[in-house]
Design a protein around this motif. Structure first.
Motif, PDB file in Angstrom:
ATOM      1  N   ARG A  33       0.893  -1.205  -0.224  1.00 12.91           N
ATOM      2  CA  ARG A  33      -0.163   0.165   0.058  1.00 12.91           C
ATOM      3  C   ARG A  33       0.770   1.444  -0.143  1.00 12.91           C
ATOM      4  N   THR A  34       2.294   1.019   0.240  1.00  9.29           N
ATOM      5  CA  THR A  34       2.900   2.059  -0.067  1.00  9.29           C
ATOM      6  C   THR A  34       4.129   1.907  -0.862  1.00  9.29           C
ATOM      7  N   SER A  35       4.873   2.846  -1.224  1.00 12.36           N
ATOM      8  CA  SER A  35       5.927   2.892  -2.286  1.00 12.36           C
ATOM      9  C   SER A  35       7.379   2.591  -1.555  1.00 12.36           C
ATOM     10  N   GLY A  36       8.384   2.547  -2.331  1.00  7.41           N
ATOM     11  CA  GLY A  36       9.939   2.379  -1.868  1.00  7.41           C
ATOM     12  C   GLY A  36      10.107   1.324  -0.922  1.00  7.41           C
ATOM     13  N   LEU A  37       9.802   0.161  -1.093  1.00 10.87           N
ATOM     14  CA  LEU A  37      10.358  -1.010  -0.435  1.00 10.87           C
ATOM     15  C   LEU A  37      11.901  -1.106  -0.252  1.00 10.87           C
ATOM     16  N   ALA A  38      12.360  -1.034  -1.432  1.00 10.51           N
ATOM     17  CA  ALA A  38      13.811  -1.101  -1.651  1.00 10.51           C
ATOM     18  C   ALA A  38      14.590   0.205  -0.787  1.00 10.51           C
ATOM     19  N   ASP A  39      13.975   1.107  -0.897  1.00  9.99           N
ATOM     20  CA  ASP A  39      14.546   2.376  -0.165  1.00  9.99           C
ATOM     21  C   ASP A  39      14.702   2.320   1.508  1.00  9.99           C
ATOM     22  N   ARG A  40      13.668   1.113   1.836  1.00 10.63           N
ATOM     23  CA  ARG A  40      13.272   1.197   3.317  1.00 10.63           C
ATOM     24  C   ARG A  40      14.507   0.199   3.891  1.00 10.63           C
ATOM     25  N   LEU A  41      15.257  -0.498   3.055  1.00  8.37           N
ATOM     26  CA  LEU A  41      16.227  -1.433   3.224  1.00  8.37           C
ATOM     27  C   LEU A  41      17.418  -0.827   3.551  1.00  8.37           C
ATOM     28  N   ARG A  92       1.598  -2.716   6.298  1.00  2.94           N
ATOM     29  CA  ARG A  92       0.478  -3.259   7.377  1.00  2.94           C
ATOM     30  C   ARG A  92      -0.396  -2.525   7.778  1.00  2.94           C
ATOM     31  N   GLU A  93       0.571  -1.280   8.372  1.00  5.50           N
ATOM     32  CA  GLU A  93      -0.475  -0.179   9.004  1.00  5.50           C
ATOM     33  C   GLU A  93      -1.407   0.499   8.010  1.00  5.50           C
ATOM     34  N   ALA A  94      -1.269   0.577   6.816  1.00  5.15           N
ATOM     35  CA  ALA A  94      -1.890   1.328   5.836  1.00  5.15           C
ATOM     36  C   ALA A  94      -3.120   0.263   5.418  1.00  5.15           C
ATOM     37  N   VAL A  95      -2.906  -1.013   5.707  1.00  4.57           N
ATOM     38  CA  VAL A  95      -4.023  -1.885   5.380  1.00  4.57           C
ATOM     39  C   VAL A  95      -5.151  -1.805   6.673  1.00  4.57           C
ATOM     40  N   GLU A  96      -4.345  -1.692   7.759  1.00  5.57           N
ATOM     41  CA  GLU A  96      -5.434  -1.871   8.814  1.00  5.57           C
ATOM     42  C   GLU A  96      -6.109  -0.403   8.706  1.00  5.57           C
ATOM     43  N   ALA A  97      -5.611   0.601   8.281  1.00  2.24           N
ATOM     44  CA  ALA A  97      -6.309   1.965   8.368  1.00  2.24           C
ATOM     45  C   ALA A  97      -7.025   2.269   7.194  1.00  2.24           C
ATOM     46  N   PHE A 137      16.700   1.812   9.380  1.00  3.67           N
ATOM     47  CA  PHE A 137      17.247   2.145  10.550  1.00  3.67           C
ATOM     48  C   PHE A 137      16.898   3.162  11.421  1.00  3.67           C
ATOM     49  N   ASP A 138      16.660   2.853  12.897  1.00  8.59           N
ATOM     50  CA  ASP A 138      16.069   3.665  13.549  1.00  8.59           C
ATOM     51  C   ASP A 138      17.403   4.285  14.372  1.00  8.59           C
ATOM     52  N   ASP A 139      17.737   5.613  14.057  1.00 10.70           N
ATOM     53  CA  ASP A 139      18.997   6.335  14.608  1.00 10.70           C
ATOM     54  C   ASP A 139      19.069   6.382  16.271  1.00 10.70           C
ATOM     55  N   GLU A 140      17.781   6.682  16.744  1.00 11.92           N
ATOM     56  CA  GLU A 140      17.422   6.917  18.087  1.00 11.92           C
ATOM     57  C   GLU A 140      17.844   5.312  19.181  1.00 11.92           C
ATOM     58  N   THR A 141      17.317   4.402  18.525  1.00  8.15           N
ATOM     59  CA  THR A 141      17.430   3.251  19.102  1.00  8.15           C
ATOM     60  C   THR A 141      18.503   2.304  18.857  1.00  8.15           C
ATOM     61  N   GLY A 142      19.104   2.596  17.529  1.00  9.81           N
ATOM     62  CA  GLY A 142      20.147   1.812  17.010  1.00  9.81           C
ATOM     63  C   GLY A 142      19.601   0.447  16.520  1.00  9.81           C
ATOM     64  N   THR A 143      18.573   0.385  16.145  1.00 10.86           N
ATOM     65  CA  THR A 143      17.703  -1.003  15.740  1.00 10.86           C
ATOM     66  C   THR A 143      17.315  -0.986  14.396  1.00 10.86           C
ATOM     67  N   VAL A 144      17.174  -1.975  13.714  1.00  9.50           N
ATOM     68  CA  VAL A 144      16.836  -2.128  12.408  1.00  9.50           C
ATOM     69  C   VAL A 144      15.302  -2.744  12.557  1.00  9.50           C
ATOM     70  N   THR A 145      14.334  -1.951  11.952  1.00 13.23           N
ATOM     71  CA  THR A 145      12.917  -2.227  12.095  1.00 13.23           C
ATOM     72  C   THR A 145      12.214  -3.052  10.847  1.00 13.23           C
ATOM     73  N   ASP A 146      10.948  -3.332  11.030  1.00 11.96           N
ATOM     74  CA  ASP A 146      10.442  -4.137  10.242  1.00 11.96           C
ATOM     75  C   ASP A 146       9.894  -3.192   8.940  1.00 11.96           C
ATOM     76  N   PRO A 147      10.408  -3.477   7.461  1.00  9.19           N
ATOM     77  CA  PRO A 147      10.280  -2.731   6.539  1.00  9.19           C
ATOM     78  C   PRO A 147       8.661  -2.889   5.864  1.00  9.19           C
ATOM     79  N   LEU A 148       7.978  -3.986   6.095  1.00  9.52           N
ATOM     80  CA  LEU A 148       6.597  -4.329   5.884  1.00  9.52           C
ATOM     81  C   LEU A 148       5.697  -3.563   6.922  1.00  9.52           C
ATOM     82  N   ALA A 149       6.163  -2.922   7.875  1.00  8.57           N
ATOM     83  CA  ALA A 149       5.073  -2.502   8.936  1.00  8.57           C
ATOM     84  C   ALA A 149       4.576  -1.250   8.352  1.00  8.57           C
ATOM     85  N   PRO A 150       4.912  -0.328   7.321  1.00 11.36           N
ATOM     86  CA  PRO A 150       4.262   0.598   6.772  1.00 11.36           C
ATOM     87  C   PRO A 150       2.920   0.336   5.995  1.00 11.36           C
TER      88      PRO A 150
END
Length: 263
Positions: A100-108, A238-243, A223-236
């Motif tokens: 539901r969003t663009s730019g999967l490759a850019d999120r990696l 999932r959130e768009a589908v739920e919304a 990459f989350d600079d505040e926490t230093g963690t790598v997050t789920d690229p499919l989360a956006p």
């Protein structure tokens, strides 16, 4: 055209499959599962499959991603199950979501890697890691199609540590030393791979494992600079589908229930 994003793995001996080998296995799975693929235009149409930042041959992975285009809607969960049943064990389809969003490759933007160094004492690994992290630059060489290239393996490394070794399986003597490294590396140009970091450890601390390292990608994504963690690229997605659920979702689910399973 409906777009579905999939997460898949390369486990066990299947880590040695090349990207081309995976492509062939995946296209066979698409045919066996009777997935209604969309095709490119032109004289030689190809199924619309886009791969994103595939792991090098010989490395395992728990987090590989691709996107497919469908000519008819399907329920992502049902599609995932059909494709997973059609793939060889070790090449497992573990997640699916409608794009539901663009730019999967850019999120990696970064990857988390685990490097298992058999016959390396953890203390020796810790000393090498400390030397690597203390260095401002660590120049290494890698042979490319254009010849030998020298670049800095330090700048892209966000975190590098020696992790606790897991309990040994029955076929590995527990008395044998083993160091487990956890590595977080940004996806930059030139790309820094786990073997480049191993070369860097050899440069700064003369750490040379006597047997090849077993390398596994545990995660890749934003990459989350505040926490230093790598997050789920499919989360956006999932959130768009739920919304905003798709108006065609009930129709997709109905069609998915009539889909024929793998032969």
């Amino acid at each position: 055209m409906q777009r579905i994003r999939l997460r898949y793995t390369k486990r066990g001996r299947l880590r040695f499959t090349s990207h081309r080998d995976f492509q062939r296995a995946f296209e066979r799975a698409l045919r066996r599962a009777e997935v209604p693929m969309a095709y490119s235009a032109g004289f030689t149409p190809h199924p619309k499959v886009s791969y994103a930042n595939a792991a090098p041959t010989g490395t395992g992975s728990e987090a590989e991603y691709l996107e497919i285009g469908l000519s008819a809607p399907r329920d992502p969960a049902t599609l995932r199950a059909l494709l997973d049943a059609s793939m060889p064990d070790g090449l497992d389809i573990t997640d699916a979501v409608e794009a539901r969003t663009s730019g999967l490759a850019d999120r990696l933007q970064a990857s988390v890697w685990e490097l298992r160094l058999d016959q390396v004492e953890p203390e020796a690994a810790r000393a090498a890691v400390a030397a690597f992290e203390a260095a401002e630059t660590v120049e290494v060489q890698r042979r490319t199609k254009n010849g030998m290239r020298t670049f800095d393996a330090r700048a892209a490394v966000v975190a590098l540590e020696v992790a606790d070794a897991p309990d040994e399986p029955g076929d590995r003597p527990s008395a044998r030393p083993c160091a487990i490294l956890r590595l977080v590396v940004r996806h930059e140009t030139p790309a820094v791979r786990p073997d480049d970091v191993l070369s860097g450890l050899r440069v700064v601390a003369d750490l040379a494992p006597p047997v090849p390292a077993a390398v596994t990608r545990l995660a890749q994504g934003p990459f989350d600079d505040e926490t230093g963690t790598v997050t789920d690229p499919l989360a956006p997605d999932r959130e768009a589908v739920e919304a905003a659920p798709s108006e065609g979702a009930p129709h997709a689910a109905a069609q998915a229930t009539t889909a024929v399973g793998p032969a």
